[in-house]
Design a protein around this motif. Structure first.
Motif: not given
Length: 352
Positions: A283, A289-290, A334, A338, A341-342
């Motif tokens: 990240l 990418t996110t 946020r 992410v 979820d990953l």
């Protein structure tokens, strides 16, 4: 969202989550009655608000995107991992701090956080900043168990303790502060022996949790501390990650804090190591990418970058959704979303 009670089988972060189209579904017949958190500021939901400690965030701009912008003591602009995980499991939207004066008896059966910002596996880490050490967090947990039994009865309390999810998040402050920045432990330990100390302490803590009834325990590994904004600032404001030992030490601890290093003599339990190092590093190195734009500094005013935490004079960015980090140490709401979820997405295939 379905709940789950997967008899005798483990950590829900791994065990019962499938990731599909942005939501998490649980296998049938699984019940997670509560989520508990132990450790440091990543899962501190406001415990330090009630401590005479140097590590506090019960003031603006913290919490500006949660609870009508009233700071809660979470080290972010909004929700943190315990909140997201509890929400995905259908337990409740927010996990409160155990010492929250507004905590009600009906809050007890669904879980609380005992974590304290500044705590570590090394007992000396908490002492440095007057945080709540893991030993005292266990004492709070024992007190909690007594209150839980009084509220719901012995049998139901036993069920809740055995089927709930326990998050253990510590080690970052040991590595970043106690060993490197302050350097107290470097006079006593080399890298190898210090990581041995941390792993031994982690293992002992997990054993104590197990003795108290925990059966589903997720032990989170360290982040890439050399890539955190605070460490870059302390190194002179470099753009890249801090090299050499600050990269190698978390990796060494990560390798040692594996399923093979965690307690094995724990019948009918699942104790799982959660690798957060690699997802967070990705990240940081590839924010676009996110949908992030900034990963080398926190959202708040650059003038205060030398400070790890925000202060009451800090001016924040206009759009924190573009930032991986809220302050120089902690991710934004946020980014936490992410990362959660990953993690869920990554490990479900190994558990099907």
């Amino acid at each position: 969202m379905r709940r789950n009670s997967w008899s005798g089988f483990g950590v829900i972060v791994y065990v019962m989550m499938s990731f599909c189209e942005g939501r998490v579904d649980l296998p049938p017949n699984v019940t997670v009655p509560a989520v508990f958190a132990f450790g440091d500021s990543i899962v501190d939901q406001g415990m330090n608000n009630h401590m005479a400690t140097l590590v506090k965030c019960n003031f603006p701009p913290y919490g500006r995107d949660l609870n009508n912008a009233v700071p809660t003591g979470r080290f972010s602009n909004g929700k943190t991992p315990p909140d997201f995980i509890a929400s995905e499991l259908g337990v409740k939207e927010l996990i409160p701090a155990y010492l929250d004066p507004n905590l009600k008896p009906q809050d007890l059966p669904t879980g609380v956080s005992f974590a304290s910002g500044g705590c570590g596996f090394d007992p000396q880490t908490a002492q440095i900043v007057s945080a709540i050490p893991l030993s005292d967090q266990l004492n709070h947990f024992k007190e909690y168990i007594g209150k839980l039994k009084a509220a719901v009865g012995e049998e139901k309390a036993k069920f809740i303790l055995a089927n709930s999810l326990y998050l253990v998040v510590a080690g970052s402050d040991d590595l970043a502060n106690t060993y490197f920045t302050i350097g107290i432990r470097r006079r006593q330990y080399d890298v190898n022996s210090y990581t041995d100390l941390m792993v031994s302490s982690a293992s002992n803590f997990i054993q104590e949790l197990y003795k108290l009834g925990a059966r589903r325990i997720a032990v989170f590994g360290p982040p890439p501390i050399g890539c955190l904004p605070a460490q870059r600032t302390l190194a002179g404001g470099i753009r890249g990650c801090v090299p050499r030992k600050k990269i190698r030490l978390p990796k060494r601890f990560k390798r040692k804090l594996s399923p093979h290093s965690l307690p094995r003599q724990a019948p009918q339990s699942k104790i799982v190591y959660v690798n957060i190092y690699d997802p967070l590093l990705d990240l940081i190195q590839h924010p676009q990418t996110t949908g992030f734009e900034v990963s080398d500094k926190g959202c708040w005013d650059r003038k205060h970058r030398v400070v790890i935490l925000c202060n009451k004079l800090s001016r924040t960015c206009s759009d924190d959704s573009k930032y991986v980090f809220w302050d120089s140490y902690h991710p934004t709401e946020r980014a936490y979303r992410v990362l959660v979820d990953l993690i869920l997405h990554k490990y479900i295939n190994a558990l099907e």
